[in-house]
Write a protein that holds these residues in place. Structure first.
Motif, PDB file in Angstrom:
ATOM      1  N   LYS A  43       1.017  -0.974  -0.083  1.00 38.59           N
ATOM      2  CA  LYS A  43      -0.173   0.101   0.024  1.00 38.59           C
ATOM      3  C   LYS A  43       0.744   1.154   0.096  1.00 38.59           C
ATOM      4  CE  LYS A  43      -4.000  -1.918   2.218  1.00 38.59           C
ATOM      5  NZ  LYS A  43      -4.766  -2.191   3.327  1.00 38.59           N
ATOM      6  N   GLN A  44       0.351   2.402  -0.492  1.00 39.40           N
ATOM      7  CA  GLN A  44       1.104   3.680  -0.497  1.00 39.40           C
ATOM      8  C   GLN A  44       0.721   4.094   0.916  1.00 39.40           C
ATOM      9  OE1 GLN A  44       3.010   3.404  -3.598  1.00 39.40           O
ATOM     10  NE2 GLN A  44       2.826   5.709  -3.105  1.00 39.40           N
ATOM     11  N   ILE A  45       2.026   4.593   1.516  1.00 36.52           N
ATOM     12  CA  ILE A  45       1.584   4.894   2.735  1.00 36.52           C
ATOM     13  C   ILE A  45       2.348   6.635   2.980  1.00 36.52           C
ATOM     14  CG2 ILE A  45       1.430   2.955   3.890  1.00 36.52           C
ATOM     15  CD1 ILE A  45       4.569   4.258   4.409  1.00 36.52           C
ATOM     16  N   ARG A  46       2.232   7.139   4.031  1.00 37.11           N
ATOM     17  CA  ARG A  46       2.924   8.290   4.441  1.00 37.11           C
ATOM     18  C   ARG A  46       3.202   7.928   5.895  1.00 37.11           C
ATOM     19  NH1 ARG A  46      -0.823  11.971   4.149  1.00 37.11           N
ATOM     20  NH2 ARG A  46      -0.537  12.538   1.787  1.00 37.11           N
ATOM     21  N   VAL A  47       4.422   8.203   6.275  1.00 34.65           N
ATOM     22  CA  VAL A  47       4.892   7.917   7.502  1.00 34.65           C
ATOM     23  C   VAL A  47       6.121   8.956   7.955  1.00 34.65           C
ATOM     24  CG1 VAL A  47       6.721   6.531   6.920  1.00 34.65           C
ATOM     25  CG2 VAL A  47       5.871   6.370   9.244  1.00 34.65           C
ATOM     26  N   SER A  48       6.260   9.306   9.397  1.00 35.44           N
ATOM     27  CA  SER A  48       6.982  10.476   9.819  1.00 35.44           C
ATOM     28  C   SER A  48       8.045   9.558  10.739  1.00 35.44           C
ATOM     29  CB  SER A  48       6.522  11.364  10.622  1.00 35.44           C
ATOM     30  OG  SER A  48       5.465  12.183   9.657  1.00 35.44           O
ATOM     31  N   GLY A  49       9.165  10.028  10.696  1.00 35.54           N
ATOM     32  CA  GLY A  49      10.269   9.564  11.585  1.00 35.54           C
ATOM     33  C   GLY A  49      11.757  10.254  11.388  1.00 35.54           C
ATOM     34  N   TYR A  50      12.664   9.630  12.115  1.00 37.65           N
ATOM     35  CA  TYR A  50      13.899  10.332  11.933  1.00 37.65           C
ATOM     36  C   TYR A  50      14.660   9.733  10.666  1.00 37.65           C
ATOM     37  CZ  TYR A  50      18.636  12.156  13.200  1.00 37.65           C
ATOM     38  OH  TYR A  50      19.919  12.741  13.261  1.00 37.65           O
ATOM     39  N   LEU A  51      14.776  10.497   9.493  1.00 36.77           N
ATOM     40  CA  LEU A  51      15.427  10.154   8.189  1.00 36.77           C
ATOM     41  C   LEU A  51      16.940   9.846   8.368  1.00 36.77           C
ATOM     42  CD1 LEU A  51      14.666   9.091   5.249  1.00 36.77           C
ATOM     43  CD2 LEU A  51      14.836  11.517   4.860  1.00 36.77           C
ATOM     44  N   VAL A  52      17.474   8.909   7.759  1.00 34.96           N
ATOM     45  CA  VAL A  52      18.890   8.772   7.517  1.00 34.96           C
ATOM     46  C   VAL A  52      19.209   8.392   6.178  1.00 34.96           C
ATOM     47  CG1 VAL A  52      21.065   7.547   8.442  1.00 34.96           C
ATOM     48  CG2 VAL A  52      19.241   8.257   9.981  1.00 34.96           C
ATOM     49  N   ARG A  53      20.163   9.048   5.382  1.00 33.45           N
ATOM     50  CA  ARG A  53      20.456   8.757   4.225  1.00 33.45           C
ATOM     51  C   ARG A  53      21.948   8.603   4.406  1.00 33.45           C
ATOM     52  NH1 ARG A  53      17.728  11.441   0.017  1.00 33.45           N
ATOM     53  NH2 ARG A  53      18.696   9.978  -1.158  1.00 33.45           N
TER      54      ARG A  53
END
Length: 126
Positions: A43-53
């Motif tokens: 499913k297509q979702i939207r989520v928030s959190g701490y992003l690491v690249r």
């Protein structure tokens, strides 16, 4: 001529009705995704959190502490769409991302709790 134009307009209207509308992404928490991966798989979702690249470690975590202490299961592997302008989305920030959740893909060496594939939208918190 009028008949052809009318027929083309009718065909276009029918095609527009037959094509399924793109569903907006479902807002979901990382906790829900980690606890119930089968429910959101594909499913297509939207989520928030701490992003690491980073090399072999693109991921989004519940909290910065999870990243700092290497608690990878509290995060999801992320991949960005190749043509996405969001490839420039800043790292080491809290962010919201949109993409397709894939429960069985667990990133490099299978260390995360799933993945968010083809992220096309990313907004960084300030």
């Amino acid at each position: 001529m009028k008949t052809i134009v009318a027929a083309l307009m009718m065909a276009a209207a029918m095609a527009a009705q037959a094509a399924p509308a793109a569903r907006p992404p479902q807002d979901v928490s990382l906790i829900e995704l980690i606890a119930n991966p089968a429910r959101f798989d594909g499913k297509q979702i939207r989520v928030s959190g701490y992003l690491v690249r980073e090399f072999d470690g693109d991921a989004i975590y519940l909290h910065r502490d999870d990243y700092d202490h290497g608690i990878l299961r509290n995060g999801l592997w992320v991949t960005f769409a190749k043509d996405s302008p969001e490839l420039r989305c800043k790292t080491l920030r809290y962010a919201s991302v949109e993409g397709k959740f894939v429960a069985k893909e667990r990133g490099h060496r299978g260390l995360w709790s799933g993945s968010i594939d083809r992220i096309a939208r990313c907004s960084v918190s300030r």
